[in-house]
Design an enzyme around this catalytic site. Structure first.
Site, short mmCIF file in Angstrom:
data_model
loop_
_atom_site.label_atom_id
_atom_site.label_comp_id
_atom_site.label_asym_id
_atom_site.label_seq_id
_atom_site.Cartn_x
_atom_site.Cartn_y
_atom_site.Cartn_z
N HIS A 154 5.42 2.27 4.44
CA HIS A 154 6.79 1.72 4.36
C HIS A 154 6.82 0.30 4.96
O HIS A 154 7.46 0.04 5.97
CB HIS A 154 7.72 2.65 5.13
CG HIS A 154 9.17 2.49 4.87
ND1 HIS A 154 9.83 1.28 4.96
CD2 HIS A 154 10.11 3.41 4.52
CE1 HIS A 154 11.11 1.47 4.71
NE2 HIS A 154 11.30 2.75 4.43
N GLU A 255 6.91 -1.32 -0.50
CA GLU A 255 6.18 -0.15 -0.02
C GLU A 255 5.25 0.41 -1.08
O GLU A 255 5.65 0.59 -2.23
CB GLU A 255 7.18 0.94 0.40
CG GLU A 255 8.29 0.43 1.30
CD GLU A 255 9.44 1.41 1.42
OE1 GLU A 255 9.18 2.64 1.37
OE2 GLU A 255 10.60 0.96 1.55
#
Length: 280
Positions: A154, A255
């Site tokens: 992330h 991400e």
């Protein structure tokens, strides 16, 4: 001189990779999370919220959180799974004249079984060079039955002002718009940012280019089939207790993810995914 050292980062146990030409990276044992990446030009490339919590229990807002075994709220587990709040062990460190490397590991235990009754081993390997960061996630099924998972790195990428940046390489790719619950196809040459965005691009194989002035990066995923692009913008950012009111302006999440179709992993098998960030 390259080296690897243990340290405290806002009170958390961490290791620091010192790479060539002054490059460095900091990885917390809490979550196995990369919290800082400074390239050879002295610039910090990752966004870390000024209000991030470092209490050893709460997810840390910024850097590169590891989402496993669930991405976002796409399942019954806590959002983004439990790996980002677990304590990871340092498995290996190495360095030479042109790189520094660390591998951290976490595996199942009674706490994880209470949430997700499967046997697993997850390794995170961070390879630092002067102008490049490779983050690799390896997931192994150490049990006797098949299970499925979703995951992501992330990555919060630092930008000076998100309204001035563009992201190239997604043209022609189908995406799920998580704000409208619609599926669309990206038709633009580049993606620009003037409002909240939360998209899952499916089947991305080309490298991406984040044009962000002197913070520009090439972004490439291997093994991860999807790319998530996220920025909360003004209202949602202001409602987040671990973000300042203007934090949205200084970050863009790009991400590497397995979000659309879970990976099905048989006993004894290993899946590997990697995200590479390169100065351009």
């Amino acid at each position: 001189m390259t080296r690897i050292e243990t340290m405290e980062f806002h009170g958390l146990e961490a290791i620091r990779l010192a790479g060539p030409r002054g490059a460095s990276a900091v990885i917390a044992r809490h979550g196995g999370q990369v919290l800082s990446w400074i390239t050879g030009d002295g610039r910090e490339r990752l966004f870390l919220s000024p209000r991030a919590a470092f209490d050893g229990d709460t997810p840390i807002r910024g850097g590169i959180p590891v989402c496993f075994p669930q991405f976002a709220g796409r399942g019954p587990l806590p959002k983004h799974g439990f790996a980002r709040t677990r304590r990871w062990d340092i498995l290996e460190t190495r360095h030479a004249d042109d790189f520094a490397l660390a591998t951290l590991v976490c595996s199942d235990d009674p706490v994880s079984h209470a949430l997700w009754p499967h046997a697993f081993r997850v390794e995170l390997t961070v390879l630092l060079e002067a102008d490049r960061l490779d983050v690799e996630l390896a997931v192994q099924n150490t049990g006797e039955s098949t299970w499925a998972f979703t995951a992501a790195l992330h990555s919060y990428l630092r930008v000076v002002q998100v309204e001035d940046v563009t992201l190239e390489g997604l043209r022609g790719t189908e995406y799920a718009d998580c704000l409208t619950n619609e599926v669309r196809r990206d038709t633009g040459v580049e993606l620009s940012f003037d409002r909240e965005i939360d998209r899952i691009y499916e089947g991305v194989s080309r490298p991406l280019l984040l044009r962000a002035g002197n913070l520009s990066l090439g972004v490439h995923g291997e093994g991860f089939p999807d790319v998530v692009v996220w920025n909360p913008w003004t209202e949602k950012c202001a409602a987040m207790p671990d973000m300042t009111v203007d934090s949205w302006r200084h970050m863009l999440c790009v991400e590497a993810a397995v979000a659309v179709r879970p990976v099905v992993l048989a006993p004894g098998k290993t899946w590997i995914g990697r995200q590479t960030l390169v100065v351009v």
